[in-house]
Design a protein around this motif. Structure first.
Motif, PDB file in Angstrom:
ATOM      1  N   LYS A  35     -12.330  -0.789   1.833  1.00 20.21           N
ATOM      2  CA  LYS A  35     -11.236   0.041   1.330  1.00 20.21           C
ATOM      3  C   LYS A  35      -9.885  -0.643   1.538  1.00 20.21           C
ATOM      4  O   LYS A  35      -9.021  -0.617   0.647  1.00 20.21           O
ATOM      5  N   THR A  36      -9.699  -1.266   2.696  1.00 19.36           N
ATOM      6  CA  THR A  36      -8.416  -1.913   3.002  1.00 19.36           C
ATOM      7  C   THR A  36      -8.119  -3.049   2.044  1.00 19.36           C
ATOM      8  O   THR A  36      -6.995  -3.192   1.555  1.00 19.36           O
ATOM      9  N   ASN A  84     -14.303   0.928   5.852  1.00 15.76           N
ATOM     10  CA  ASN A  84     -12.852   0.841   5.961  1.00 15.76           C
ATOM     11  C   ASN A  84     -12.332  -0.551   5.581  1.00 15.76           C
ATOM     12  O   ASN A  84     -11.277  -0.683   4.960  1.00 15.76           O
ATOM     13  N   THR A 100      -5.767  -4.498  -4.937  1.00 12.95           N
ATOM     14  CA  THR A 100      -5.784  -3.781  -6.220  1.00 12.95           C
ATOM     15  C   THR A 100      -4.710  -2.705  -6.285  1.00 12.95           C
ATOM     16  O   THR A 100      -3.859  -2.726  -7.178  1.00 12.95           O
ATOM     17  N   MET A 101      -4.734  -1.774  -5.346  1.00 10.89           N
ATOM     18  CA  MET A 101      -3.697  -0.739  -5.339  1.00 10.89           C
ATOM     19  C   MET A 101      -2.314  -1.359  -5.150  1.00 10.89           C
ATOM     20  O   MET A 101      -1.339  -0.934  -5.777  1.00 10.89           O
ATOM     21  N   GLY A 102      -2.232  -2.384  -4.301  1.00 11.92           N
ATOM     22  CA  GLY A 102      -0.943  -3.042  -4.065  1.00 11.92           C
ATOM     23  C   GLY A 102      -0.379  -3.661  -5.327  1.00 11.92           C
ATOM     24  O   GLY A 102       0.825  -3.567  -5.606  1.00 11.92           O
ATOM     25  N   ASN A 147       0.697  -0.726  -7.545  1.00 13.82           N
ATOM     26  CA  ASN A 147       1.884  -0.072  -6.998  1.00 13.82           C
ATOM     27  C   ASN A 147       3.150  -0.863  -7.303  1.00 13.82           C
ATOM     28  O   ASN A 147       4.140  -0.316  -7.802  1.00 13.82           O
ATOM     29  N   GLU A 174      -7.175  -1.636  -1.218  1.00 11.33           N
ATOM     30  CA  GLU A 174      -5.826  -1.047  -1.154  1.00 11.33           C
ATOM     31  C   GLU A 174      -4.744  -2.116  -1.244  1.00 11.33           C
ATOM     32  O   GLU A 174      -3.738  -1.938  -1.930  1.00 11.33           O
ATOM     33  N   ILE A 175      -4.947  -3.239  -0.540  1.00 13.66           N
ATOM     34  CA  ILE A 175      -3.935  -4.303  -0.558  1.00 13.66           C
ATOM     35  C   ILE A 175      -3.946  -5.029  -1.902  1.00 13.66           C
ATOM     36  O   ILE A 175      -2.908  -5.163  -2.562  1.00 13.66           O
ATOM     37  N   ARG A 178       0.818  -1.215   0.000  1.00 12.11           N
ATOM     38  CA  ARG A 178       0.000   0.000   0.000  1.00 12.11           C
ATOM     39  C   ARG A 178       0.853   1.267   0.000  1.00 12.11           C
ATOM     40  O   ARG A 178       0.332   2.362  -0.222  1.00 12.11           O
ATOM     41  N   GLN A 179       2.155   1.107   0.237  1.00 15.10           N
ATOM     42  CA  GLN A 179       3.064   2.246   0.332  1.00 15.10           C
ATOM     43  C   GLN A 179       4.166   2.112  -0.726  1.00 15.10           C
ATOM     44  O   GLN A 179       5.143   1.390  -0.527  1.00 15.10           O
TER      45      GLN A 179
END
Length: 301
Positions: free
Chosen positions: A138-139, A135, A145-147, A150, A142-143, A95-96
């Motif tokens: 969203k989490t 939340n 799809t966004m992960g 990223n 984030e892990i 996520r970062q």
């Protein structure tokens, strides 16, 4: 001596725990990934750990990453001892993006190249949509799809853009027909399947292949335990699956090995479903799943 049942006689070796196999039978050339380097997110346990092991047994050096460095370090020691290849454990949070960038730099410093990225980090649990918090949804997005985006973007920009490479995203069949109690994970994985196709189109000219493996119920994984696999096993639910069993982690690793290697050199934008035919025939029993979910809540109290 009794004959082995045809359902299980040709299964590859596996162990339920996050340990290396005591024996391994090659179905591909042992040097299929000789001197390649792979980054595997979520590589410290479950399917990710077995992917790392199988890759290393085929000549690959690996970088395994997740948030739990202690578990990664232990996994790395096991993998090195079993295969004789190098394995670098790096702490990262998909996520970062900055933590992924740091891990990629560490990998390049250690190995000098990156050939394969396996996007395996994920989070999932059973929960009806009415009980799912904003939340929590969203989490998972984030892990999963966004992960995936990223890690893919960081590795592409830092290395694959100029050197080519192979990306394999670990997905699921949850969104194919709408799985009860899985709106969060099903939505995330459906987005990832689309992402696979988009990135395959955009990055193909750079020599980058992007593919997906979609597992079904796989024994010996956290997901199997969390999503009711043990309960389904004892209740005979797996009899509705065409192959009438759960898969194992080595079977998934072999599918990923195919997609990541030169064995699939003209394959990109594809999704390889490895679920024993499960999504085609398995009942979507809402009442049973809700009962399992509510029983879990009572156990947790």
């Amino acid at each position: 001596m009794a004959e082995e049942h045809p359902k299980t006689s040709e299964l590859p070796e596996d162990v339920e725990t996050d340990d290396c196999m005591t024996s391994y039978t090659y179905i591909y050339s042992p040097d299929l990934l000789k001197d390649k380097v792979a980054i595997i997110t979520g590589g410290g346990s479950g399917i990710g750990f077995r992917i790392a092991e199988v890759f290393m047994r085929h000549g690959c050096d690996t970088v395994i990453g997740s948030r739990n460095l202690e578990r990664l370090t232990e996994a790395s020691k096991k993998l090195i001892a079993a295969t004789g290849r190098r394995c670098l454990a790096v702490a990262l949070d998909v996520r970062q993006p900055e933590t992924i960038s740091a891990a990629v730099e560490e990998a390049l410093k250690e190995f000098g190249r990156i050939d394969i990225l396996i996007n395996n980090a994920a989070g999932n649990f059973l929960c009806p949509a009415t009980s799912l918090s904003f939340n929590a949804f969203k989490t998972v997005m984030e892990i999963d799809t966004m992960g995936t985006f990223n890690a893919s973007k960081v590795v592409y920009e830092r290395w694959f853009k100029d050197h080519g490479g192979s990306i394999v995203n670990i997905s699921a069949t949850l969104g194919y027909k709408g799985q009860a109690l899985q709106v969060h994970a099903g939505s995330a994985k459906a987005a990832n399947d689309a992402m696979t196709r988009h990135l395959a189109v955009e990055w193909g000219p750079s020599g980058v292949r992007v593919n997906t493996l979609a597992p079904g119920p796989i024994s010996g994984t956290e997901g199997y335990r969390r999503l009711g696999g043990l309960s389904a096993e004892t209740s005979g639910v797996f009899q509705t699956i065409p192959l009438q069993r759960a898969g194992n982690k080595t079977e998934m690793a072999h599918g990923v090995l195919f997609l990541a290697s030169r064995a699939s050199s003209y394959v990109t934008g594809a999704c390889l479903v490895a679920d024993g035919g499960s999504w085609l025939t398995s009942a979507n029993n809402l009442t049973m799943l809700l009962d399992y979910w509510s029983a879990g809540l009572k156990r947790d109290k």
